[in-house]
Write an enzyme that holds these catalytic residues in place. Sequence first.
Site, PDB file in Angstrom:
ATOM      1  N   ARG A  15       5.265  -0.321   5.151  1.00 46.69           N
ATOM      2  CA  ARG A  15       5.201   1.124   5.396  1.00 46.69           C
ATOM      3  C   ARG A  15       3.936   1.481   6.172  1.00 46.69           C
ATOM      4  O   ARG A  15       3.971   1.780   7.348  1.00 46.69           O
ATOM      5  CB  ARG A  15       5.276   1.887   4.060  1.00 46.69           C
ATOM      6  N   ASP A  16       2.789   1.396   5.518  1.00 41.71           N
ATOM      7  CA  ASP A  16       1.532   1.771   6.157  1.00 41.71           C
ATOM      8  C   ASP A  16       1.221   0.866   7.345  1.00 41.71           C
ATOM      9  O   ASP A  16       0.620   1.303   8.328  1.00 41.71           O
ATOM     10  CB  ASP A  16       0.410   1.686   5.117  1.00 41.71           C
ATOM     11  N   HIS A 207      -7.845   1.276  -1.922  1.00 44.64           N
ATOM     12  CA  HIS A 207      -7.069   1.171  -0.681  1.00 44.64           C
ATOM     13  C   HIS A 207      -8.052   1.312   0.486  1.00 44.64           C
ATOM     14  O   HIS A 207      -8.407   2.418   0.878  1.00 44.64           O
ATOM     15  CB  HIS A 207      -6.026   2.300  -0.659  1.00 44.64           C
ATOM     16  N   CYS A 240      -4.067   4.607  11.084  1.00 48.57           N
ATOM     17  CA  CYS A 240      -3.774   5.975  10.655  1.00 48.57           C
ATOM     18  C   CYS A 240      -3.633   6.852  11.882  1.00 48.57           C
ATOM     19  O   CYS A 240      -4.568   6.946  12.694  1.00 48.57           O
ATOM     20  CB  CYS A 240      -4.879   6.517   9.763  1.00 48.57           C
ATOM     21  N   ASN A 249      -5.311  -1.626   7.388  1.00 46.96           N
ATOM     22  CA  ASN A 249      -5.769  -1.918   6.033  1.00 46.96           C
ATOM     23  C   ASN A 249      -6.341  -3.323   5.979  1.00 46.96           C
ATOM     24  O   ASN A 249      -6.070  -4.165   6.829  1.00 46.96           O
ATOM     25  CB  ASN A 249      -4.574  -1.859   5.076  1.00 46.96           C
TER      26      ASN A 249
END
Length: 305
Positions: A15-16, A207, A240, A249
Amino acid sequence: MNLPATVRIVEVGPRDGLQNEAAPIPTAVKIRLIEDLAAAGLSEIEAGAFVSPKWVPQMADSAAVLAGLTRDPRKRYPVLVPNLQGLEAALTAGARDVAVFAAASESFSRKNTNCSIDDSIARFEPVLSRARSAGVPVRGYVSCVLGCPYEGEIAPEAVARVAKSLIDIGCHEISLGDTIGVGTPLATQRMIGAVAEAVPIPQLAAHFHDTYGQALANLLAAMQMGISVIDSSVAGLGGCPYAKGATGNVATEDVVFMLDGMGIQSGIDLTRLAEAGWRVLRHFDRAPQAGVSRALWQKAQKSQA
């Protein structure tokens, strides 16, 4: 050092990690990635997001991803939902774990969700109520806990207030996100210390993005504070869209290598994890960039030569 004996890793790559890729990624590629990650030992894998395709087109096929997955009943496949409409779509698609997202920065909240922090929390109240009636647990994300691209440094007390608000409306766990990767270890510990006065440490997760190469140091600092849940992204994928220049990440491979070296159990097979990352990177025609993945890949190339 006060370190946990085991760490639960929440894999956010599907997802991210993939949401900001410009070119459409076939549903089958996403499904294969999730299943590869589950086979490597990941117990919790973010499978998608039920957000408007206008804002995040890469997640438009999240229902198809859930439908196509061969799910392991021992695993969790959470999806992100922004509002009640998103939750209903996720429930219809068979989601059994969901997450909502808020920010510790007022400016970031308005840029990311088009509303204030308080309004975003109020928007989530019916989401939590509906999820509770459906027996679906909800995780809460808090963005910009160590810095904001618009406001700069964020006060730890501001993070604590948002985290407590999410717990108060029913979230079972709060993931504290260094969205733009500007945190350092002592700042991390000060922030966690403030949040822990409002939310018990066992309900907190870390996170961290690795923009300035501080993610592993910050994770160690977080574990020293008692945190035993870490979010990470296979091959360091992601970024992001609302934080210009923010890299992905922290790589799951880097986290697992560090944990293995410290004798902390994660239940993840590092070799199979790295191979899962290489497979999805081949779809993008990219070589591994994250440290451990790159080192293992180069070693594998030499052994095949």
